[in-house]
Design a protein around this motif. Structure first.
Motif, PDB file in Angstrom:
ATOM      1  N   THR A 196       0.846  -1.188   0.000  1.00  0.00           N
ATOM      2  CA  THR A 196       0.000   0.000   0.000  1.00  0.00           C
ATOM      3  C   THR A 196       0.882   1.238   0.000  1.00  0.00           C
ATOM      4  O   THR A 196       2.008   1.203   0.513  1.00  0.00           O
ATOM      5  CB  THR A 196      -0.945   0.031   1.220  1.00  0.00           C
TER       6      THR A 196
ATOM      7  N   LYS B 243      -5.674   6.943  -0.225  1.00  0.00           N
ATOM      8  CA  LYS B 243      -7.025   6.458  -0.457  1.00  0.00           C
ATOM      9  C   LYS B 243      -7.532   6.913  -1.814  1.00  0.00           C
ATOM     10  O   LYS B 243      -7.114   7.948  -2.341  1.00  0.00           O
ATOM     11  CB  LYS B 243      -7.974   6.948   0.645  1.00  0.00           C
TER      12      LYS B 243
ATOM     13  N   THR C 298      -8.301   3.446  -7.476  1.00  0.00           N
ATOM     14  CA  THR C 298      -7.434   2.382  -6.964  1.00  0.00           C
ATOM     15  C   THR C 298      -6.922   1.508  -8.098  1.00  0.00           C
ATOM     16  O   THR C 298      -5.734   1.193  -8.178  1.00  0.00           O
ATOM     17  CB  THR C 298      -8.189   1.523  -5.941  1.00  0.00           C
TER      18      THR C 298
ATOM     19  N   LYS D 176      -4.285   3.552 -10.043  1.00  0.00           N
ATOM     20  CA  LYS D 176      -3.018   3.727  -9.330  1.00  0.00           C
ATOM     21  C   LYS D 176      -2.208   2.438  -9.334  1.00  0.00           C
ATOM     22  O   LYS D 176      -0.986   2.456  -9.505  1.00  0.00           O
ATOM     23  CB  LYS D 176      -3.281   4.185  -7.898  1.00  0.00           C
ATOM     24  N   CYS D 177      -2.866   1.322  -9.119  1.00  0.00           N
ATOM     25  CA  CYS D 177      -2.161   0.038  -9.126  1.00  0.00           C
ATOM     26  C   CYS D 177      -1.629  -0.277 -10.512  1.00  0.00           C
ATOM     27  O   CYS D 177      -0.501  -0.778 -10.656  1.00  0.00           O
ATOM     28  CB  CYS D 177      -3.079  -1.075  -8.634  1.00  0.00           C
TER      29      CYS D 177
ATOM     30  N   ILE E 194      -5.100  -4.114  -8.659  1.00  0.00           N
ATOM     31  CA  ILE E 194      -5.783  -4.004  -7.374  1.00  0.00           C
ATOM     32  C   ILE E 194      -5.748  -5.355  -6.650  1.00  0.00           C
ATOM     33  O   ILE E 194      -5.861  -6.410  -7.272  1.00  0.00           O
ATOM     34  CB  ILE E 194      -7.236  -3.512  -7.573  1.00  0.00           C
TER      35      ILE E 194
ATOM     36  N   ALA F 249     -10.557  -1.457   2.439  1.00  0.00           N
ATOM     37  CA  ALA F 249      -9.884  -1.444   1.146  1.00  0.00           C
ATOM     38  C   ALA F 249     -10.763  -2.131   0.104  1.00  0.00           C
ATOM     39  O   ALA F 249     -11.447  -3.109   0.412  1.00  0.00           O
ATOM     40  CB  ALA F 249      -8.528  -2.155   1.222  1.00  0.00           C
ATOM     41  N   TYR F 250     -10.741  -1.599  -1.115  1.00  0.00           N
ATOM     42  CA  TYR F 250     -11.435  -2.269  -2.214  1.00  0.00           C
ATOM     43  C   TYR F 250     -10.660  -3.506  -2.649  1.00  0.00           C
ATOM     44  O   TYR F 250      -9.433  -3.559  -2.541  1.00  0.00           O
ATOM     45  CB  TYR F 250     -11.577  -1.340  -3.417  1.00  0.00           C
TER      46      TYR F 250
ATOM     47  N   ASN G  23     -13.916   6.554  -0.887  1.00  0.00           N
ATOM     48  CA  ASN G  23     -12.458   6.460  -0.884  1.00  0.00           C
ATOM     49  C   ASN G  23     -11.992   5.453   0.162  1.00  0.00           C
ATOM     50  O   ASN G  23     -12.334   5.576   1.337  1.00  0.00           O
ATOM     51  CB  ASN G  23     -11.821   7.821  -0.603  1.00  0.00           C
TER      52      ASN G  23
ATOM     53  N   ILE H 124      -5.664   2.238  -0.714  1.00  0.00           N
ATOM     54  CA  ILE H 124      -5.162   1.608  -1.936  1.00  0.00           C
ATOM     55  C   ILE H 124      -4.225   0.453  -1.557  1.00  0.00           C
ATOM     56  O   ILE H 124      -3.194   0.663  -0.918  1.00  0.00           O
ATOM     57  CB  ILE H 124      -4.394   2.621  -2.804  1.00  0.00           C
TER      58      ILE H 124
ATOM     59  N   CYS I  76      -2.354  -2.776  -3.531  1.00  0.00           N
ATOM     60  CA  CYS I  76      -2.080  -3.358  -4.845  1.00  0.00           C
ATOM     61  C   CYS I  76      -1.381  -4.703  -4.702  1.00  0.00           C
ATOM     62  O   CYS I  76      -0.788  -4.993  -3.660  1.00  0.00           O
ATOM     63  CB  CYS I  76      -1.195  -2.426  -5.669  1.00  0.00           C
TER      64      CYS I  76
END
Length: 203
Positions: A96, A100, A106, A109-110, A117, A140-141, A196, A199, A201
């Protein structure tokens, strides 16, 4: 000579964490770890000398630059794993940046970091993600979304879920909650995608 896939993963994780280290934000995550030395500061302390220096890659008596890079990345992996900046399970590395974003943010960004993700496919992988969720005391998603059939979920590549860890009576969004979040106990809940969350990954 080509770098191994594992070393490529570690490099991706390192660059994913780079802005955090440069801003000193990981100091709160790992208060004793002197990140300044990692990015060019000078120190003679034993602790700081353990931080890998990825800048000196010219050939020397230890071998060619590629071998040196592989060695230094391996040391970096050890430092990250030892200090729980990364977790590992199922051949995946999870990390991480302590920031957020909503679900789409997310995923993006990953992807920018060379990963994807976080998507647990076993209890071990779920626990690897849970470490960060519990540490930051937030949700977290996960890389799971609702399929075309309301209330049924699948991986982002449209394949069927091979592992689930739903909270009791979830999913319960009746088609209106298309994303999946992880609670701080590791269980899952279906959720709208615009909140939010932390994040996390995988690489």
């Amino acid at each position: 000579m080509m770098l191994s896939p594992q070393l490529h993963k570690i490099l991706a994780v390192a660059f994913f964490l780079l802005p955090l280290c440069a801003q000193g934000k990981l100091a709160g995550f790992l208060p004793w770890l002197p990140f300044k030395a990692w990015f060019g500061g000078r120190s003679n302390s034993a602790e700081e000398q353990q931080i890998p220096d990825l800048t000196a890659l010219a050939g020397n008596e230890h071998g060619d630059p590629i071998h040196q890079l592989e060695y230094r990345i391996s040391r970096l992996e050890g430092v990250l794993r030892l200090n729980k900046i990364i977790t590992e399970s199922g051949g995946k590395i999870f990390a991480t940046n302590a920031k957020k974003a909503d679900f789409d943010g997310t995923v993006e960004k990953c992807k920018e970091a060379g990963g994807s993700i976080a998507t647990p496919k076993s209890p071990g992988e779920n626990d690897a993600i849970l470490y960060f969720v519990k540490y930051f005391n937030t949700y977290a998603y996960l890389g799971i979304k609702q399929s075309l059939i309301p209330g049924r979920f699948q991986f982002l590549n449209s394949s069927q879920l091979s592992y689930t860890n739903w909270y009791p009576n979830e999913p319960s969004g009746k088609g209106e909650e298309e994303c999946v979040e992880m609670y701080t106990d590791g269980t899952w809940n279906d959720k709208k995608c615009n909140t939010n969350h932390l994040i996390v990954c995988q690489f």
